[in-house]
Design a protein around this motif. Structure first.
Motif, PDB file in Angstrom:
ATOM      1  N   VAL A 452       0.863  -1.179   0.000  1.00 53.49           N
ATOM      2  CA  VAL A 452       0.000   0.000   0.000  1.00 53.49           C
ATOM      3  C   VAL A 452       0.901   1.230   0.000  1.00 53.49           C
ATOM      4  O   VAL A 452       1.877   1.299   0.737  1.00 53.49           O
ATOM      5  CB  VAL A 452      -0.974   0.008   1.204  1.00 53.49           C
ATOM      6  N   SER A 453       0.581   2.203  -0.853  1.00 51.49           N
ATOM      7  CA  SER A 453       1.418   3.399  -0.996  1.00 51.49           C
ATOM      8  C   SER A 453       0.541   4.652  -1.009  1.00 51.49           C
ATOM      9  O   SER A 453      -0.532   4.659  -1.631  1.00 51.49           O
ATOM     10  CB  SER A 453       2.218   3.344  -2.306  1.00 51.49           C
ATOM     11  N   VAL A 454       1.025   5.692  -0.343  1.00 49.87           N
ATOM     12  CA  VAL A 454       0.349   6.985  -0.394  1.00 49.87           C
ATOM     13  C   VAL A 454       0.888   7.728  -1.618  1.00 49.87           C
ATOM     14  O   VAL A 454       2.081   8.011  -1.699  1.00 49.87           O
ATOM     15  CB  VAL A 454       0.594   7.808   0.882  1.00 49.87           C
ATOM     16  N   VAL A 455       0.018   8.010  -2.562  1.00 49.28           N
ATOM     17  CA  VAL A 455       0.440   8.678  -3.794  1.00 49.28           C
ATOM     18  C   VAL A 455       0.537  10.187  -3.591  1.00 49.28           C
ATOM     19  O   VAL A 455       1.536  10.827  -3.929  1.00 49.28           O
ATOM     20  CB  VAL A 455      -0.538   8.367  -4.945  1.00 49.28           C
ATOM     21  N   ARG A 456      -0.501  10.759  -2.990  1.00 51.38           N
ATOM     22  CA  ARG A 456      -0.544  12.216  -2.859  1.00 51.38           C
ATOM     23  C   ARG A 456      -1.678  12.608  -1.920  1.00 51.38           C
ATOM     24  O   ARG A 456      -2.720  11.937  -1.882  1.00 51.38           O
ATOM     25  CB  ARG A 456      -0.779  12.874  -4.226  1.00 51.38           C
ATOM     26  N   VAL A 457      -1.473  13.686  -1.190  1.00 54.92           N
ATOM     27  CA  VAL A 457      -2.554  14.338  -0.457  1.00 54.92           C
ATOM     28  C   VAL A 457      -2.703  15.722  -1.073  1.00 54.92           C
ATOM     29  O   VAL A 457      -1.760  16.526  -1.043  1.00 54.92           O
ATOM     30  CB  VAL A 457      -2.260  14.434   1.050  1.00 54.92           C
ATOM     31  N   TYR A 458      -3.857  15.998  -1.652  1.00 54.83           N
ATOM     32  CA  TYR A 458      -4.065  17.248  -2.379  1.00 54.83           C
ATOM     33  C   TYR A 458      -4.601  18.336  -1.443  1.00 54.83           C
ATOM     34  O   TYR A 458      -5.064  18.055  -0.322  1.00 54.83           O
ATOM     35  CB  TYR A 458      -5.022  17.026  -3.546  1.00 54.83           C
ATOM     36  N   THR A 459      -4.570  19.545  -1.910  1.00 59.16           N
ATOM     37  CA  THR A 459      -5.063  20.663  -1.100  1.00 59.16           C
ATOM     38  C   THR A 459      -6.582  20.717  -1.075  1.00 59.16           C
ATOM     39  O   THR A 459      -7.159  21.361  -0.203  1.00 59.16           O
ATOM     40  CB  THR A 459      -4.510  22.000  -1.629  1.00 59.16           C
ATOM     41  N   ARG A 500      -9.269  14.017  -0.004  1.00 61.35           N
ATOM     42  CA  ARG A 500      -8.082  14.606  -0.658  1.00 61.35           C
ATOM     43  C   ARG A 500      -6.946  13.609  -0.828  1.00 61.35           C
ATOM     44  O   ARG A 500      -5.907  13.942  -1.387  1.00 61.35           O
ATOM     45  CB  ARG A 500      -7.579  15.792   0.157  1.00 61.35           C
ATOM     46  N   VAL A 501      -7.135  12.371  -0.321  1.00 61.39           N
ATOM     47  CA  VAL A 501      -6.046  11.395  -0.267  1.00 61.39           C
ATOM     48  C   VAL A 501      -6.188  10.369  -1.393  1.00 61.39           C
ATOM     49  O   VAL A 501      -7.274   9.828  -1.618  1.00 61.39           O
ATOM     50  CB  VAL A 501      -6.038  10.667   1.094  1.00 61.39           C
ATOM     51  N   ILE A 502      -5.073  10.112  -2.080  1.00 65.54           N
ATOM     52  CA  ILE A 502      -5.028   9.068  -3.100  1.00 65.54           C
ATOM     53  C   ILE A 502      -3.948   8.068  -2.709  1.00 65.54           C
ATOM     54  O   ILE A 502      -2.804   8.456  -2.415  1.00 65.54           O
ATOM     55  CB  ILE A 502      -4.742   9.643  -4.500  1.00 65.54           C
ATOM     56  N   LYS A 533     -14.187  15.371   2.902  1.00 67.07           N
ATOM     57  CA  LYS A 533     -13.084  16.204   2.397  1.00 67.07           C
ATOM     58  C   LYS A 533     -11.731  15.560   2.652  1.00 67.07           C
ATOM     59  O   LYS A 533     -10.711  16.043   2.185  1.00 67.07           O
ATOM     60  CB  LYS A 533     -13.128  17.587   3.040  1.00 67.07           C
ATOM     61  N   GLY A 534     -11.739  14.508   3.434  1.00 62.00           N
ATOM     62  CA  GLY A 534     -10.483  13.821   3.663  1.00 62.00           C
ATOM     63  C   GLY A 534      -9.544  14.591   4.548  1.00 62.00           C
ATOM     64  O   GLY A 534      -8.345  14.439   4.459  1.00 62.00           O
ATOM     65  N   SER A 535     -10.053  15.421   5.438  1.00 58.33           N
ATOM     66  CA  SER A 535      -9.196  16.182   6.332  1.00 58.33           C
ATOM     67  C   SER A 535      -8.919  15.371   7.576  1.00 58.33           C
ATOM     68  O   SER A 535      -9.784  14.634   8.048  1.00 58.33           O
ATOM     69  CB  SER A 535      -9.865  17.510   6.710  1.00 58.33           C
ATOM     70  N   PRO A 536      -7.757  15.480   8.140  1.00 55.02           N
ATOM     71  CA  PRO A 536      -7.443  14.720   9.336  1.00 55.02           C
ATOM     72  C   PRO A 536      -8.247  15.219  10.525  1.00 55.02           C
ATOM     73  O   PRO A 536      -8.699  16.328  10.557  1.00 55.02           O
ATOM     74  CB  PRO A 536      -5.947  14.980   9.530  1.00 55.02           C
TER      75      PRO A 536
END
Length: 536
Positions: A452-459, A500-502, A533-536
């Motif tokens: 499993v890999s975190v590709v990007r967290v967008y704004t 926001r997480v891919i 929104k995928g915010s922590p």
């Protein structure tokens, strides 16, 4: 504080008249003087609208205000230290041209350049006034002779300041001197080599502007005093002198040519022509002696000299870092062209269309800002923590721990699976993350490796959604995640977006295992980021 200045700028010395009339000995001569008062540090002096104000930096308490010194210290902005500091002053007086001020301990020396007023003799004298930073009162002042005045009343100018010393060049006497800021007493003096004269003499530079024949050619800081001279063989010679004792540390001579420009920063001497540059460390080690496309820019950082000689048209060799201890190139960025500078412990390169912030340790890019740029943009980029720019401004705390997205116990609990050993994979340094960017789950028994890999967290969710829509793979089942797409027809690897997480999940060769791992990862993302929104 060490300093670098352009060839035309002048720093203020202080000197007693009787001291200038003394013909120096052939070797450095140490003189005793009255005991200099203990340094007063942390006094911030600033001038504006005819009033000079001194404050204690730690408390912001005003020590004094003065209009008497406004002609010398208007718009000054300097801090007294135990060594020396420097501030440029505007050149806006009618008959006295303010040039600069330096401090050493509790004293500030301010120099003005005074024109003769005679059109047939346009030369200028130098007036030096020494001010007590604790009281704001001038303690003494002296006026030099004219540049062509000879030995009887010699011309002099300030090279710079070192701890407890104001260092000057007296060209007609072929002498470098250190003066006590308390009273101008000579602390040491050093003769130039027998066949060399100060580059400040008009005869030393036949190409000098007749209307401005005297420039400042020699410099000093707390690490080194360096005199630039012209010798009988027409070669330029640099002489490195210990500012504490006046002893000559080294001498380096260069081929005949017009006088180059000398700069000094933290004891590093930079001798530059339009098409060449020579860099010498304070001990005399030549760090660089190169042909360059144009006049270079440089900074001193992390025990190295960072130099750029490229320009916006694509010419030059880019940016490189040279170790001060070995003289070796530690890293280079030939892809970067522009002016190099430093702030907040970082290196930045300003090109025609962007500002690129670099890590001085290895030269990797920390932040890239595209034009048009505002001052606020630049300040934010320079103050940003590691990886801020590479992450697109997303805080590191918003990036999930890849190993937390697929707990091995969850995967093991599914029918048909065995135990797994987790191996975290660290993120590249430029991302500035403390959590792993990827996680490998290796079966304890024979089976398929799951990653499993975190590709990007967008704004924003919008940016993340737009990125997902560029993928061409078949859409995965909705129970995997709100937005998921297989890599290809094999259906053994999937890209998942939540808010926001891919992230990606891979179980190559095992569709069933991939489906299980994908569902678990989707569940974990929803648990970690409850809002859409995928915010922590």
């Amino acid at each position: 504080m060490s300093f670098r200045r352009p060839l035309h700028s002048v720093l203020s010395p202080a000197i007693a008249a009787v001291a200038l009339l003394v013909v120096p000995a052939a070797t450095p001569v140490l003189r005793s003087s009255l005991a200099t008062p203990a340094p007063i540090t942390g006094i911030h002096i600033s001038g504006k609208d005819g009033t000079v104000t001194a404050k204690i930096s730690s408390s912001d308490r005003t020590l004094w205000k003065s209009t008497q010194t406004s002609g010398l210290l208007d718009q000054t902005n300097l801090l007294t230290t135990e060594s020396e500091s420097r501030a440029e002053l505007p050149e806006d007086l009618e008959d006295e041209e303010r040039k600069a001020a330096v401090s050493t301990g509790r004293y500030v020396a301010a120099e003005t350049e005074i024109e003769s007023g005679n059109p047939n003799h346009p030369d200028t004298q130098r007036r030096i006034t020494v001010i007590d930073a604790l009281t704001g009162l001038p303690t003494w002042s002296i006026l030099s002779g004219y540049p062509g005045g000879g030995r009887a009343r010699p011309f002099f100018y300030l090279m710079g300041a070192a701890p407890g010393k104001i260092i000057i060049d007296v060209p007609a006497l072929r002498t470098i001197r250190a003066l006590d800021p308390l009273d101008g007493t000579i602390l040491w003096e050093t003769d130039l080599p027998g066949d060399c004269v100060s580059a400040a003499l008009p005869s030393a530079d036949p190409q000098a502007d007749e209307d401005d024949p005297i420039q400042v050619y020699s410099l000093a800081d707390r690490n080194l005093a360096v005199a630039m001279t012209r010798c009988e063989d027409r070669r330029t010679s640099l002489i490195g002198i210990d500012p504490a004792t006046g002893r000559v540390r080294w001498e380096r001579r260069f081929p005949p040519s017009g006088l180059p420009e000398l700069s000094l920063e933290e004891g590093v001497s930079i001798l530059s022509h339009p098409n060449s540059v020579t860099i010498i460390d304070k001990g005399g080690l030549i760090l660089a002696d190169d042909l360059v496309y144009r006049s270079p820019s440089w900074v001193i950082a992390a025990g190295a000299v960072i130099i750029s000689d490229g320009d916006w048209s694509g010419n030059g060799s880019g940016v490189r870092s040279i170790s001060r201890s070995s003289g070796q190139i530690t890293w280079s960025r030939p892809d970067l062209l522009g002016e190099v500078g430093t702030a907040a412990g970082k290196i930045h390169v300003e090109s025609e269309n962007a500002l690129i912030v670099l890590d001085p340790a290895d030269g990797h890019t920390l932040v890239t800002l595209s034009a048009p740029l505002t001052e606020k943009d630049i300040e934010a980029a320079l103050a940003a923590p590691p990886g801020w720019g590479v992450r697109g401004g997303v805080p590191a705390a918003d990036w999930p721990d890849a190993c937390a997205l697929l707990p091995p116990a969850e995967l093991t609990s599914r029918p048909g699976t065995g135990g797994y050993v987790t191996t975290p994979i660290a993120a590249p340094p430029e991302l500035g993350l403390t959590t792993p960017l990827a996680c490998e789950l290796t079966p304890e028994r024979k089976g398929t490796l799951v990653t499993v890999s975190v590709v990007r967290v967008y704004t924003s969710v919008k940016e993340a959604t737009e990125a997902m829509e560029t993928l061409s793979g078949e859409k995965a089942a909705p129970d995997v995640a709100e937005h998921a797409s297989y890599f290809d027809d094999e259906r053994d690897a999937v890209t998942i977006r939540h808010g926001r997480v891919i992230v990606t999940v891979e179980a190559f060769g095992d569709r069933t295992l991939l489906r299980q791992a994908g569902r678990i990862t989707g569940e974990q993302l929803r648990e970690l980021y409850p809002s859409r929104k995928g915010s922590p």
